[in-house]
Design an enzyme around this catalytic site. Structure first.
Site, mmCIF file in Angstrom:
data_model
loop_
_atom_site.group_PDB
_atom_site.id
_atom_site.type_symbol
_atom_site.label_atom_id
_atom_site.label_comp_id
_atom_site.label_asym_id
_atom_site.label_seq_id
_atom_site.Cartn_x
_atom_site.Cartn_y
_atom_site.Cartn_z
ATOM 1 N N TYR A 39 0.780 -1.171 -0.064
ATOM 2 C CA TYR A 39 -0.234 -0.031 -0.104
ATOM 3 C C TYR A 39 0.798 1.302 -0.081
ATOM 4 O O TYR A 39 2.196 1.058 0.175
ATOM 5 C CB TYR A 39 -0.922 0.064 1.368
ATOM 6 C CG TYR A 39 -0.294 0.286 2.510
ATOM 7 C CD1 TYR A 39 0.433 -0.384 3.082
ATOM 8 C CD2 TYR A 39 -0.589 1.627 3.009
ATOM 9 C CE1 TYR A 39 1.015 -0.302 4.628
ATOM 10 C CE2 TYR A 39 0.106 1.881 4.412
ATOM 11 C CZ TYR A 39 0.997 0.934 5.150
ATOM 12 O OH TYR A 39 1.510 1.089 6.009
ATOM 13 N N ARG A 58 8.056 4.329 -4.676
ATOM 14 C CA ARG A 58 8.228 3.457 -3.500
ATOM 15 C C ARG A 58 7.076 2.440 -3.662
ATOM 16 O O ARG A 58 7.282 1.106 -3.279
ATOM 17 C CB ARG A 58 8.042 4.089 -1.942
ATOM 18 C CG ARG A 58 7.982 3.261 -0.840
ATOM 19 C CD ARG A 58 8.066 4.113 0.222
ATOM 20 N NE ARG A 58 6.566 4.577 0.581
ATOM 21 C CZ ARG A 58 6.448 5.694 1.781
ATOM 22 N NH1 ARG A 58 7.473 5.600 2.711
ATOM 23 N NH2 ARG A 58 5.282 5.771 1.691
ATOM 24 N N ARG A 107 -6.974 -20.935 -2.092
ATOM 25 C CA ARG A 107 -6.274 -20.417 -1.171
ATOM 26 C C ARG A 107 -4.962 -21.672 -1.068
ATOM 27 O O ARG A 107 -4.776 -22.644 -0.735
ATOM 28 C CB ARG A 107 -6.953 -20.604 0.474
ATOM 29 C CG ARG A 107 -6.000 -19.893 1.299
ATOM 30 C CD ARG A 107 -6.519 -20.252 2.822
ATOM 31 N NE ARG A 107 -5.480 -19.827 3.742
ATOM 32 C CZ ARG A 107 -4.240 -20.478 3.871
ATOM 33 N NH1 ARG A 107 -3.960 -21.768 3.410
ATOM 34 N NH2 ARG A 107 -3.498 -20.082 4.769
ATOM 35 N N HIS A 109 -0.547 -21.196 -0.611
ATOM 36 C CA HIS A 109 0.644 -20.349 -0.317
ATOM 37 C C HIS A 109 1.387 -20.045 -1.642
ATOM 38 O O HIS A 109 1.969 -18.852 -1.845
ATOM 39 C CB HIS A 109 1.724 -20.887 0.650
ATOM 40 C CG HIS A 109 1.328 -20.931 2.063
ATOM 41 N ND1 HIS A 109 0.110 -21.478 2.850
ATOM 42 C CD2 HIS A 109 1.889 -20.300 3.015
ATOM 43 C CE1 HIS A 109 0.328 -21.320 3.782
ATOM 44 N NE2 HIS A 109 1.102 -20.335 4.080
ATOM 45 N N LYS A 151 6.413 -1.521 1.966
ATOM 46 C CA LYS A 151 5.238 -1.051 2.810
ATOM 47 C C LYS A 151 4.081 -2.090 2.553
ATOM 48 O O LYS A 151 3.073 -1.937 1.803
ATOM 49 C CB LYS A 151 4.776 0.259 1.964
ATOM 50 C CG LYS A 151 4.322 0.951 3.009
ATOM 51 C CD LYS A 151 4.291 2.486 2.499
ATOM 52 C CE LYS A 151 3.200 3.351 3.424
ATOM 53 N NZ LYS A 151 3.304 3.405 4.766
ATOM 54 N N GLU A 184 12.814 2.033 13.631
ATOM 55 C CA GLU A 184 11.729 3.428 13.338
ATOM 56 C C GLU A 184 10.672 3.184 14.204
ATOM 57 O O GLU A 184 10.703 2.634 15.385
ATOM 58 C CB GLU A 184 11.292 3.224 12.150
ATOM 59 C CG GLU A 184 10.650 1.936 11.575
ATOM 60 C CD GLU A 184 10.384 1.885 10.192
ATOM 61 O OE1 GLU A 184 10.105 2.779 9.672
ATOM 62 O OE2 GLU A 184 10.309 0.568 9.675
ATOM 63 N N LEU A 208 11.210 1.416 6.991
ATOM 64 C CA LEU A 208 10.619 2.084 5.686
ATOM 65 C C LEU A 208 11.410 3.163 5.112
ATOM 66 O O LEU A 208 11.393 4.072 6.112
ATOM 67 C CB LEU A 208 9.046 2.158 6.095
ATOM 68 C CG LEU A 208 8.119 2.495 4.920
ATOM 69 C CD1 LEU A 208 8.050 1.191 4.214
ATOM 70 C CD2 LEU A 208 7.261 3.314 5.099
HETATM 71 C C1 LIG Z 1 6.768 1.751 9.443
HETATM 72 C C2 LIG Z 1 6.735 3.122 8.974
HETATM 73 N N1 LIG Z 1 7.804 3.874 8.904
HETATM 74 C C3 LIG Z 1 7.790 5.180 8.271
HETATM 75 C C4 LIG Z 1 6.826 5.535 7.999
HETATM 76 C C5 LIG Z 1 6.592 7.100 7.422
HETATM 77 O O1 LIG Z 1 6.810 7.190 6.111
HETATM 78 P P1 LIG Z 1 6.040 8.298 5.171
HETATM 79 O O2 LIG Z 1 7.021 9.620 5.554
HETATM 80 O O3 LIG Z 1 6.470 7.928 3.752
HETATM 81 O O4 LIG Z 1 4.757 8.498 5.404
HETATM 82 C C6 LIG Z 1 5.304 5.125 7.856
HETATM 83 C C7 LIG Z 1 4.359 5.707 7.401
HETATM 84 O O5 LIG Z 1 3.011 4.838 7.604
HETATM 85 C C8 LIG Z 1 5.335 3.796 8.420
HETATM 86 O O6 LIG Z 1 4.235 2.957 8.415
#
Ligand SMILES: Cc1ncc(COP(=O)(O)O)c(C=O)c1O
Length: 297
Positions: A39, A58, A107, A109, A151, A184, A208
């Site tokens: 997403y 991304r 369903r 894997h 993501k 993070e 991320l």
């Molecule tokens: C795990 C994670 N890290 C960092 C971010 C921040 O990313 P962005 O600045 O692209 O929204 C998000 C945003 O949802 C996130 O889910």
């Protein structure tokens, strides 16, 4: 039964614009059975689809990470986003949510290569929240998987961590620690300030690549600040003069308590004030690559 207002919102699903209440997918969609999808969340500030190329880059790399071929050109994607905003007129800032799953299969894997992906997109308001007095966060072991640069929609660990943070003195975020190092937040990136140097963990599979993070690194360096992408251990986090978290819908947010202990003097610090100024100025004056009103499909 009354349809809630948000169910009347126009969304995009697999080639059609339709009310959210009519958007349906199969229970065998792999997004449902396996969390097999990715997403994006793209903020829209004053009609400007913010850093859209970065977000779509991304998305492309997340899709590549899961070996999903969305089969939609970038221009087409942009035109869908613009059309969504046009069909959902709103006054305040918006966020575009895009989700691509591998699609519908038996369903199993194991997936075949020729599955048609499911593509869903919607927009909704960014809730106005004032974080300028600072927020409280907890720390927690990073219990997520090892492909955090993707993501992915499978966000169960983040859901549990955010709810744990909320249940702990109404904290906004959980800052995650893996092998003694800061990665993070559960849904944000992390910056610290120590002895006048701004630091954020470098990008690898544990982090991320946040669009707001990357923008801040760029803006801070352009403004002459020392900003390092480097390892940060748990002790450095605890002893930091300032901590900030960043994300598309929250911006740059100062942290004032970590696990109940004050950061600095317990107020947003001076480096954060400068960072926020840079970010807010960029939001207004930065290059606006995709303005809703300018885009001609
Ligand atoms: C795990 C994670 N890290 C960092 C971010 C921040 O990313 P962005 O600045 O692209 O929204 C998000 C945003 O949802 C996130 O889910």
């Amino acid at each position: 039964m009354q349809t809630q207002d948000f169910m009347l919102r126009i969304v995009y699903l697999n080639g059609a614009f339709l009310p959210l209440s009519e958007a349906k997918i199969s229970v065998l969609d792999r997004g449902f059975t396996f969390g097999d999808g990715v997403y994006e969340v793209i903020p829209v500030f004053n009609g400007n689809i913010f850093r859209v190329e970065d977000h779509l880059n991304r998305l492309a790399s997340s899709l590549a990470g899961l070996n999903i071929n969305i089969g939609i050109s970038r221009d087409k994607l942009k035109s869908i986003l613009v059309e969504l905003l046009r069909r959902n007129p709103a006054t305040g800032n918006q966020q575009l949510y895009l989700q691509v799953t591998r699609g519908v299969t038996e369903r199993d894997h194991i997936y075949e290569d020729n599955v048609t992906p499911t593509f869903f997109a919607m927009c909704k308001a960014i809730t106005k929240r004032d974080f300028s007095a600072g927020v409280c966060v907890i720390t927690h072991e990073d219990i997520r998987w090892k492909y955090c640069h993707i993501k992915a929609t499978a966000l169960l660990a983040s859901v549990l961590l955010k709810n744990l943070a909320k249940a702990t003195a109404n904290c906004l975020e959980a800052i995650l620690i893996r092998n003694g190092m800061v990665t993070e937040g559960a849904s944000s990136n992390v910056f610290i300030v120590a002895d006048g140097i701004i630091k954020t963990p470098k990008k690898d599979n544990n982090v991320l690549p946040g669009i707001t993070r990357d923008l801040m690194v760029e803006l801070l360096r352009d403004s002459g600040s020392l900003c390092q992408e480097t390892d940060i251990n748990e002790q450095e986090l605890q002893q930091a003069d300032e901590i900030w978290i960043t994300g598309s819908t929250i911006g740059v947010v100062p942290v004032v308590t970590l696990d109940g202990k004050k950061i600095g003097d317990g107020k947003p610090g001076r480096y954060w004030h400068q960072a926020r100024e840079l970010y807010e100025t960029y939001k207004v004056n930065g290059p606006h690559t995709l303005q809703q009103r300018d885009y001609v499909v």
